[in-house]
Enzyme design. Structure first.
Site, mmCIF file in Angstrom:
data_model
loop_
_atom_site.group_PDB
_atom_site.id
_atom_site.type_symbol
_atom_site.label_atom_id
_atom_site.label_comp_id
_atom_site.label_asym_id
_atom_site.label_seq_id
_atom_site.Cartn_x
_atom_site.Cartn_y
_atom_site.Cartn_z
ATOM 1 N N ARG A 122 28.284 34.204 -24.232
ATOM 2 C CA ARG A 122 28.783 34.270 -25.621
ATOM 3 C C ARG A 122 29.383 32.918 -25.972
ATOM 4 N NH1 ARG A 122 33.477 37.747 -26.166
ATOM 5 N NH2 ARG A 122 34.563 35.807 -26.560
ATOM 6 N N GLU A 142 34.115 27.489 -27.236
ATOM 7 C CA GLU A 142 33.785 27.505 -25.810
ATOM 8 C C GLU A 142 32.538 28.336 -25.573
ATOM 9 O OE1 GLU A 142 36.168 29.829 -23.165
ATOM 10 O OE2 GLU A 142 36.422 31.433 -24.617
ATOM 11 N N ASN A 144 31.252 31.311 -22.977
ATOM 12 C CA ASN A 144 31.662 32.264 -21.946
ATOM 13 C C ASN A 144 30.428 32.672 -21.165
ATOM 14 O OD1 ASN A 144 34.564 32.926 -22.834
ATOM 15 N ND2 ASN A 144 33.387 33.160 -24.720
ATOM 16 N N SER A 149 32.832 39.791 -23.445
ATOM 17 C CA SER A 149 33.042 41.195 -23.807
ATOM 18 C C SER A 149 32.746 41.494 -25.274
ATOM 19 C CB SER A 149 34.475 41.596 -23.470
ATOM 20 O OG SER A 149 35.362 40.771 -24.148
ATOM 21 N N LYS A 304 35.241 24.674 -18.960
ATOM 22 C CA LYS A 304 35.550 23.760 -20.059
ATOM 23 C C LYS A 304 35.171 22.320 -19.701
ATOM 24 C CE LYS A 304 38.410 27.136 -22.122
ATOM 25 N NZ LYS A 304 38.415 28.331 -21.318
ATOM 26 N N LYS A 361 43.656 22.396 -22.850
ATOM 27 C CA LYS A 361 43.133 23.598 -22.189
ATOM 28 C C LYS A 361 43.077 23.445 -20.684
ATOM 29 C CE LYS A 361 40.051 24.913 -25.934
ATOM 30 N NZ LYS A 361 38.767 25.562 -26.221
ATOM 31 N N GLU A 365 40.096 31.308 -18.214
ATOM 32 C CA GLU A 365 39.478 32.160 -19.224
ATOM 33 C C GLU A 365 40.452 33.257 -19.624
ATOM 34 O OE1 GLU A 365 36.537 31.629 -20.531
ATOM 35 O OE2 GLU A 365 36.278 29.894 -19.236
ATOM 36 N N GLY A 366 40.094 33.961 -20.704
ATOM 37 C CA GLY A 366 40.786 35.215 -20.997
ATOM 38 C C GLY A 366 41.902 35.105 -22.024
ATOM 39 N N ARG A 447 35.753 38.134 -34.234
ATOM 40 C CA ARG A 447 37.128 38.543 -33.909
ATOM 41 C C ARG A 447 38.040 37.742 -34.814
ATOM 42 N NH1 ARG A 447 37.939 36.434 -28.215
ATOM 43 N NH2 ARG A 447 36.717 34.786 -29.184
HETATM 44 P P1 ADP Z 1 39.834 31.186 -23.349
HETATM 45 O O1 ADP Z 1 38.825 30.838 -22.328
HETATM 46 O O2 ADP Z 1 41.189 31.436 -22.806
HETATM 47 O O3 ADP Z 1 39.333 32.262 -24.279
HETATM 48 P P2 ADP Z 1 39.395 29.360 -25.563
HETATM 49 O O4 ADP Z 1 38.839 28.024 -25.376
HETATM 50 O O5 ADP Z 1 38.474 30.382 -26.145
HETATM 51 O O6 ADP Z 1 39.995 29.851 -24.181
HETATM 52 O O7 ADP Z 1 40.705 29.269 -26.457
HETATM 53 C C1 ADP Z 1 41.447 30.422 -26.819
HETATM 54 C C2 ADP Z 1 41.667 30.459 -28.323
HETATM 55 O O8 ADP Z 1 42.325 29.283 -28.763
HETATM 56 C C3 ADP Z 1 40.385 30.506 -29.123
HETATM 57 O O9 ADP Z 1 39.951 31.827 -29.300
HETATM 58 C C4 ADP Z 1 40.760 29.833 -30.430
HETATM 59 O O10 ADP Z 1 41.328 30.768 -31.322
HETATM 60 C C5 ADP Z 1 41.839 28.838 -30.007
HETATM 61 N N1 ADP Z 1 41.231 27.497 -29.844
HETATM 62 C C6 ADP Z 1 40.562 27.058 -28.759
HETATM 63 N N2 ADP Z 1 40.117 25.794 -28.937
HETATM 64 C C7 ADP Z 1 40.524 25.424 -30.154
HETATM 65 C C8 ADP Z 1 40.391 24.219 -30.921
HETATM 66 N N3 ADP Z 1 39.750 23.156 -30.434
HETATM 67 N N4 ADP Z 1 40.943 24.206 -32.158
HETATM 68 C C9 ADP Z 1 41.609 25.273 -32.646
HETATM 69 N N5 ADP Z 1 41.774 26.427 -31.971
HETATM 70 C C10 ADP Z 1 41.236 26.523 -30.739
HETATM 71 MG MG MG Z 2 37.823 32.319 -25.632
#
Ligand code: ADP
Ligand code: MG
Length: 471
Positions: A122, A142, A144, A149, A304, A361, A365-366, A447
């Site tokens: 995803r 990102e 996944n 899920s 990442k 970051k 994950e999660g 979401r």
């Molecule tokens: P995880 O693997 O923990 O899901 P993500 O990379 O999806 O990590 O980041 C979690 C949340 O943070 C995302 O769902 C998004 O809402 C926010 N986010 C992540 N990267 C960015 C970004 N570059 N700019 C703004 N918001 C972000």
């Molecule tokens: Mg995420």
């Protein structure tokens, strides 16, 4: 403001909101938009958090990322088979992060085996807006590659939204809510992996958490598998159960004396989900002929660090034709590795000077792991001379537009508020080093989170299930 917009557009007001919200919750529970919760006995289900209405989402950008998914699938599959690239991306992370190190060790243990691998991927995106909230693009958050899920429930959210829009007397919205068959499409992918294994008696193994809360999503996929091929037995086992029940015979994986065709992980994506012995089980399964979803390699391709690697100039061109590479690059946000050295130093300096422009970051994950704004500054000032910084990625902050909606949560009054929608595009891929047997787009997920919240994980309690209303 949000109240006025919902009133003008849908006639939602104080008089009808609470009955609408109750209708929507009943619909959600009746159709399985639900989860288990640890504060109630095992048989109880509560509604998942969801938006009462579909959220407006740019049709142009929706279609744009939808079309990219099969390319992203094939890029990640190729990366999963390349030790050289995984090493290049992760060698320093492995030193700093035991979890990634453990997965990498499993990868190395099987690197010389012929492996057919399955991916349920995803890719998540946010729209990007300028300072006037005018949408100017879409950016990937990102990829996944493990336990992605809500594919099992996303089509039902669309149905819930149709039900609510009809109840509100809305007309002519059918073509605005895009077809979503994520549940069937992902199940089809699992069945094609099972077919590929060519053993009619073999089972599909779901590796699950000790306590599965997101059970309706997982059961949705399971039942969709059975709808396609009722010969298949789906078995759910925890790592703990597998310690006793799993073994290899001539490299075939057996669980409770049944041969396993496909191992589908719905756990194993964060360190807490493993006890020390569970790593041996993951290794044992990886060594088997069973098709892993994902393999250790594909799990690592979802890191990442790999995402940041793909943004480097010239990298995408190694995998896809240059016009496609250009299209994919347009949806990438800038990303910077913080590894020891002058480039990393430069990136850290940039982030400390303008922390509000970035997200920091870790390799996790999660949800709930990222740092924003002043946290970034403090954190980087603390770790800038330590190897610890090798395990982080600095990402340009996306500025998503906000839209009015109404969030429905269990035991809470409905909350009209501005939300930010995050689009997930599912893809399914099956292949080995030489051949790709399946490579498909597999539906989508929207979401949404409250506009003032940084994160979006629903399981982690930050987001609400939603569906797009193309605009
Ligand atoms: P995880 O693997 O923990 O899901 P993500 O990379 O999806 O990590 O980041 C979690 C949340 O943070 C995302 O769902 C998004 O809402 C926010 N986010 C992540 N990267 C960015 C970004 N570059 N700019 C703004 N918001 C972000
Ligand atoms: Mg995420």
């Amino acid at each position: 403001m949000e109240h006025h917009i919902l009133k003008a557009r849908y006639g939602i007001c104080d008089d009808n909101l609470s009955s609408l919200s109750q209708d929507a919750k009943d619909y959600a529970l009746m159709k399985g938009i639900s989860q288990r919760t640890l504060d109630l006995p095992k048989d109880c289900r509560v509604p998942l958090s969801f938006c009462l209405l579909p959220s407006f989402f740019s049709e142009v950008y929706f279609n744009k990322v939808y079309k990219l998914q099969t390319y992203i699938n094939s890029i990640l599959l190729k990366v999963s088979f390349s030790k050289e690239i995984l090493m290049e991306c992760l060698s320093n992370t492995i030193e700093a992060d035991e979890f990634t190190h453990n997965i990498f060790k499993i990868y190395e243990a099987v690197e010389n085996k012929e492996q057919t691998v399955m991916g349920i991927i995803r890719s998540d995106y946010l729209l990007h807006a300028d300072s006037d909230e005018k949408v100017t693009g879409i950016k990937q958050v990102e990829n996944n590659t493990i336990s992605a899920s809500f594919g099992g429930l996303a089509p039902t959210i669309k149905e819930l939204h149709e039900f609510i829009l009809e109840r509100l007397g809305q007309k002519g919205f059918d073509h605005k809510l895009p077809l979503n068959e994520s549940c069937k499409d992902i199940a089809k992918g699992i069945v094609s992996a099972w077919d590929h294994y060519e053993c009619q008696n073999a089972i599909v193994l779901f590796v699950v958490e000790d306590e599965t809360l997101n059970i309706s999503d997982q059961r949705g996929l399971e039942y969709a598998i059975l709808d396609i091929e009722n010969k298949i037995e789906v078995m759910r086992c925890t790592f703990k159960e597998l310690r006793k029940a799993a073994c290899l015979k001539e490299n075939k994986l057996y669980v409770k004396d049944k041969e396993v065709a496909v191992v589908y992980y719905r756990t194993g994506y964060v360190p807490d989900q493993y006890e020390a012995e569970d790593w041996e089980i993951r290794l044992l399964m990886e060594q088997s002929h069973a098709i892993k979803c994902p393999s250790a390699g594909l799990h690592l391709a979802g890191t990442k660090k790999v995402q940041a690697y793909l943004t480097r100039p010239g990298v995408l061109e190694k995998y896809v034709e240059s016009n496609i590479a250009d299209e994919i690059r347009e949806v990438f946000a800038n990303q910077y590795s913080l590894e020891m050295g002058s480039d990393g130093d430069e990136a850290i300096k940039m982030a400390i000077e303008n922390p509000e422009k970035f997200v920091l970051k870790p390799e996790r994950e999660g949800g709930g792991n990222n740092l924003y704004g002043t946290e970034i500054k403090e954190f980087l000032e603390n770790i800038k001379s330590s190897e610890e910084r090798n395990a982080y990625i600095l990402m340009e902050r996306i500025n998503p537009p906000s839209i009015p909606n109404c969030i429905i949560q269990r035991n809470q009054p409905p909350e009209i508020t501005n939300v930010i929608a995050e689009l997930g595009i599912f893809g399914v891929v099956l292949g080995n080093k030489k051949n790709t047997y399946v490579n498909e787009f597999a539906g989508h997920l929207l979401r949404s989170k409250k506009a003032d919240s940084d994160e979006c994980g629903i399981a982690a309690g930050f987001g609400a299930l939603d569906s797009p209303y193309l605009d």
